[in-house]
Design an enzyme around this catalytic site. Structure first.
Site, short mmCIF file in Angstrom:
data_model
loop_
_atom_site.label_atom_id
_atom_site.label_comp_id
_atom_site.label_asym_id
_atom_site.label_seq_id
_atom_site.Cartn_x
_atom_site.Cartn_y
_atom_site.Cartn_z
N THR A 32 -9.11 -6.09 3.40
CA THR A 32 -8.95 -5.12 2.32
C THR A 32 -9.88 -5.57 1.21
O THR A 32 -9.81 -6.73 0.79
CB THR A 32 -7.50 -5.08 1.81
OG1 THR A 32 -6.62 -4.77 2.90
CG2 THR A 32 -7.33 -4.04 0.71
N ARG A 87 -8.80 3.30 13.30
CA ARG A 87 -7.92 4.44 13.62
C ARG A 87 -7.39 4.39 15.05
O ARG A 87 -6.27 4.88 15.31
CB ARG A 87 -8.67 5.75 13.41
CG ARG A 87 -9.19 5.96 12.00
CD ARG A 87 -8.07 6.06 11.00
NE ARG A 87 -8.61 6.27 9.66
CZ ARG A 87 -7.88 6.15 8.55
NH1 ARG A 87 -6.61 5.78 8.62
NH2 ARG A 87 -8.42 6.34 7.37
N GLU A 129 -11.00 3.75 3.46
CA GLU A 129 -10.06 4.56 2.68
C GLU A 129 -10.29 4.28 1.21
O GLU A 129 -10.19 3.13 0.76
CB GLU A 129 -8.59 4.26 3.06
CG GLU A 129 -8.23 4.79 4.45
CD GLU A 129 -6.72 4.86 4.70
OE1 GLU A 129 -5.96 4.19 3.98
OE2 GLU A 129 -6.31 5.57 5.65
N LYS A 147 -5.05 -2.40 9.92
CA LYS A 147 -5.33 -2.48 8.48
C LYS A 147 -5.56 -3.91 7.99
O LYS A 147 -6.25 -4.10 6.99
CB LYS A 147 -4.14 -1.93 7.70
CG LYS A 147 -3.77 -0.48 8.04
CD LYS A 147 -4.65 0.50 7.32
CE LYS A 147 -4.05 1.90 7.34
NZ LYS A 147 -4.82 2.81 6.49
N GLU A 171 -9.21 4.05 -2.36
CA GLU A 171 -7.94 3.90 -3.08
C GLU A 171 -8.19 3.25 -4.43
O GLU A 171 -9.21 2.60 -4.66
CB GLU A 171 -6.96 3.01 -2.30
CG GLU A 171 -6.67 3.50 -0.89
CD GLU A 171 -5.48 2.79 -0.25
OE1 GLU A 171 -4.71 2.13 -0.97
OE2 GLU A 171 -5.33 2.91 0.98
N ASP A 213 0.85 -1.19 0.00
CA ASP A 213 0.00 0.00 0.00
C ASP A 213 0.88 1.24 0.00
O ASP A 213 1.77 1.39 0.85
CB ASP A 213 -0.90 -0.01 1.24
CG ASP A 213 -2.13 0.86 1.04
OD1 ASP A 213 -2.45 1.20 -0.11
OD2 ASP A 213 -2.77 1.20 2.05
N ASP A 240 -9.24 0.26 1.81
CA ASP A 240 -8.29 -0.09 2.86
C ASP A 240 -8.93 0.21 4.22
O ASP A 240 -8.59 1.19 4.89
CB ASP A 240 -7.01 0.75 2.64
CG ASP A 240 -5.97 0.51 3.71
OD1 ASP A 240 -5.96 -0.57 4.32
OD2 ASP A 240 -5.15 1.42 3.93
N HIS A 262 -4.52 13.65 0.91
CA HIS A 262 -4.77 12.81 2.09
C HIS A 262 -3.60 12.91 3.06
O HIS A 262 -3.80 13.12 4.27
CB HIS A 262 -4.97 11.35 1.66
CG HIS A 262 -5.03 10.38 2.81
ND1 HIS A 262 -6.12 10.29 3.65
CD2 HIS A 262 -4.11 9.49 3.27
CE1 HIS A 262 -5.88 9.36 4.57
NE2 HIS A 262 -4.68 8.86 4.36
N GLU A 268 -10.73 12.17 7.66
CA GLU A 268 -10.63 13.52 7.10
C GLU A 268 -11.98 14.25 7.16
O GLU A 268 -12.05 15.40 7.58
CB GLU A 268 -10.14 13.45 5.65
CG GLU A 268 -8.69 13.01 5.52
CD GLU A 268 -8.36 12.53 4.11
OE1 GLU A 268 -7.94 13.35 3.29
OE2 GLU A 268 -8.54 11.32 3.82
N GLN A 284 -4.64 1.93 15.10
CA GLN A 284 -3.52 2.48 14.34
C GLN A 284 -2.72 3.48 15.18
O GLN A 284 -1.49 3.44 15.21
CB GLN A 284 -4.07 3.18 13.09
CG GLN A 284 -3.02 3.63 12.09
CD GLN A 284 -3.63 4.15 10.79
OE1 GLN A 284 -4.84 4.07 10.58
NE2 GLN A 284 -2.79 4.67 9.91
#
Lengths: 432, 432
Positions: free
Chosen positions: B261, B241, B203, B257, B205, B131, B237, B138, B378, B244
């Site tokens: 996926t 949080r 996420e 993560k 992607e 990744d 993804d 971002h 975000e 993380q």
């Protein structure tokens, strides 16, 4: 609880010449690997003394348990380690019986080959490779170079820190280590450049080969995590320190590590290691207890391994002068802050699925003092204190032509010690 | 240079009912995927309108080029993407000819199935998944939450930052997202705990499916990196949080993560995307030029993709009320600071080998303003500014029952636009 049985009897003797005296591969070991002969066909074998016994061939002759026969025909160990530990135990018992009973000799001889006539191969098709960071002295030694007063980060004693590595670049011991190129930004420069790494290092690690499978979404409780350990090997996590320093923020090591990871060819099985399970060293009183999902009394009582690890170097000059390799360090594997079972349970705690043949690295295993440091980054203090070799050469990091060799032995009073064989690699110049 | 040929003709028409009007899968697209019918046998297919054409079956009937026949019989796309781009181009031309020439209708009909009767499968056996972090908005948006004055780290504009992800937990769109458990340490607590994540995020992607292979030790020069891109897909993804934040120092994201996926089922091939190659946006004047190993004039001229990305949410309440999904954002794919070719070249710059079917994620693709943010982290500013949905519900992070949907379309004047299909997943409660 450890399952110690007659296959661990220190007096057990094989009719194979020299096996009883072999430092690594007496009949108490019986490690598993993949080898080929001139025809290139990949076979499952076990090392016994200086020979390899072809288990795929024995199985075709109906001399091994029926339950493992299909798994011995696939050219990798993945299918065998998808079976239960009991089935691999049955295989071990069958092989042990044949190698200790001289009346089996005539039947076995057609399947025995001198090791030096065999080509070893990667034992598994590795689906995923994860590298942990459980060597607390390594984490402390490295952390101290950046944060002298506070070497360990706040999460270290709660989280078995790990990250994903690259599966496609895992290779067998003996594969040349081509000096990688990459981006580095020396401290004296404002701008990064691209070129061969000038800080090539090794990392002494144990590799853990995963057995069995948990479905995605199903964590492995700590009480069952031990059964997911199929066996161990040696692992060298070759590292480019200058690439690492420049690239690793914020997402971790990447090109600094994924150019090559070397593993030793023989899987020293969980069954062979049963006598060498020892208590996990007690945590210092000030350390937090593991969170409940990571704690199991049995795992604490016998979750560590009585292994002695060694690192050796032989430079090109040393080899040309006929000098033997120089030992850079030796130490125990008990400096792992987390057990292998804790690594498995943590890895799956979010439901991540581990598959047969997945590989876990422990992270570098070092001693708190200079006697058994697992990397040149530690030995040379980041390059500030080069190591002097017996022929007067100095090393801050690895140079072209250097051979680096890892070894491990399981040793415990009352038991025949067994060895892992070697994990080695010679550094070659960067490709132009 | 892009290879635009008759298969991209906007006037090209298929005899398949509804294909010419289909928003995603007109005959100009012809994405590749793996599907099965009632018998469970995995076949290579292409989406055309609301149907799937069985290329494995067509090939067995000798209606496709001989060169691809063995690759169409393996049940994954790996073998097909081990072939040359020219061979896949030949396959594309053959399929295009059959689907645009009505005289082929009788021969093709036995191999056409309504999509809703087909089960899609993961298109590749994924050896390794990497990744990246090339979405500069971002990286800036997230970085600003931690370092308001200096959101991007010093390496960002030199290094296409990436890290290894987990291959075993890659699943097809539609797979339930079981809320993962893990260690988190809330800011109000001195001690970490273990439990379901309370900051589950998505996420947005793009996924890049790798074609071809470079040997270990052999970097792929930037001039040849484009040919290693087999095709694109959508990739979610999923991220926890809180896990993380607690785990990621010093080695990067891991359990935050690797629980899942998701990828969209159809590989939109490099051949189909040829008309949508556009110039990589010029770097701001103050930005450093790419190091020479990452620079190629052709890549700068046509290394980006004219894609419009969208993210949609449908909560359980919204679905129960019969409300359509709500669009959380839309934006272009041109906010990638590095091209896909630069990602490939950087990944292999140290000799790392990329294999057919390896997957690269671009990293989250966001806009600089709130119109097209690629994550709730975000959108809700780390939870401080919850998003209000059309039915009055608020979201800081994903809740159980939420469905999250990604989509992408390639759009360019003069060409028939094509779509990627969807990448979706519904969040399920943590397992007890």
């Amino acid at each position: 609880m450890s399952h110690i049985d007659h296959t661990h009897d220190r007096e057990a003797s094989s009719w194979i010449d020299g096996a009883d005296e072999h430092p690594d591969f007496p009949v108490q070991n019986l490690p598993l690997g993949i080898f080929s002969l001139g025809d290139g066909q990949r076979r499952v074998g076990t090392a016994i003394g200086d020979s390899i016994l072809d288990l795929s061939g024995l199985s075709r002759d109906r001399l091994l348990p029926d339950s493992v026969r299909p798994a011995l025909e696939t050219g990798t160990l993945n299918a065998l380690f998808a079976l239960s530990s009991a089935e691999r135990q049955e295989l071990r018992h069958g092989v042990f019986a044949s190698l200790t009973d001289r009346t089996s000799r005539v039947a076995l001889l057609p399947h025995l080959y001198p090791s030096q006539h065999c080509t070893m191969h990667l034992p598994f098709t590795v689906g995923d490779y994860t590298d942990f960071y459980v060597g607390i002295h390594h984490a402390t030694n490295i952390g101290r170079q950046f944060r002298p007063d506070n070497p360990l980060l706040p999460n270290y004693k709660y989280v078995p820190i790990g990250y994903h590595g690259r599966a496609s670049s895992i290779r067998l011991s003996g594969t040349p280590v081509i000096r990688p190129k990459g981006q580095h930004k020396p401290s004296y420069s404002d701008l990064p450049g691209y070129g061969p790494t000038y800080r090539l290092d090794y990392e002494l690690e144990l590799g853990v080969w995963i057995a069995g499978e948990n479905a995605l979404g199903e964590p492995v409780p700590i009480s069952k995590a031990g059964s997911r350990v199929g066996g161990l090997c040696l692992l060298n996590d070759w590292s480019a320190r200058d690439l690492q320093a420049w690239e690793y923020q914020p997402l971790g090591p990447f090109l600094a590590k994924n150019f090559l990871t070397s593993v030793s060819p023989w899987v020293v099985t969980a069954e062979a290691l049963a006598p060498f399970r020892i208590a996990q060293p007690a945590r210092p009183e000030d350390d937090p207890a593991p969170l409940p999902y990571l704690f199991d009394a049995t795992d604490q009582a016998e979750g560590a391994f009585a292994l002695t690890l060694e690192t050796w170097i032989a430079t090109r000059k040393m080899r040309e002068a006929g000098m033997p390799p120089h030992r850079l360090g030796t130490g125990p594997a008990t400096s792992m802050y987390w057990t292998v079972a804790q690594m498995v349970t943590h890895h799956t705690a979010n439901g991540c699925n581990l598959m047969p043949g997945d590989l876990l690295g422990t992270g570098t295993i070092s001693t708190p003092d200079p006697s058994g440091l697992g990397s040149l980054m530690e030995l040379s203090q980041g390059g500030k204190a080069p190591v002097t070799l017996p022929d007067g050469e100095e090393r801050s990091f690895l140079e072209d032509g250097d051979e680096l060799i890892l070894s491990a032995r399981a040793v415990r009073d009352g038991f025949r010690s067994i060895g892992f064989g070697l994990c080695s690699g010679v550094v070659e110049a960067a490709r132009t």
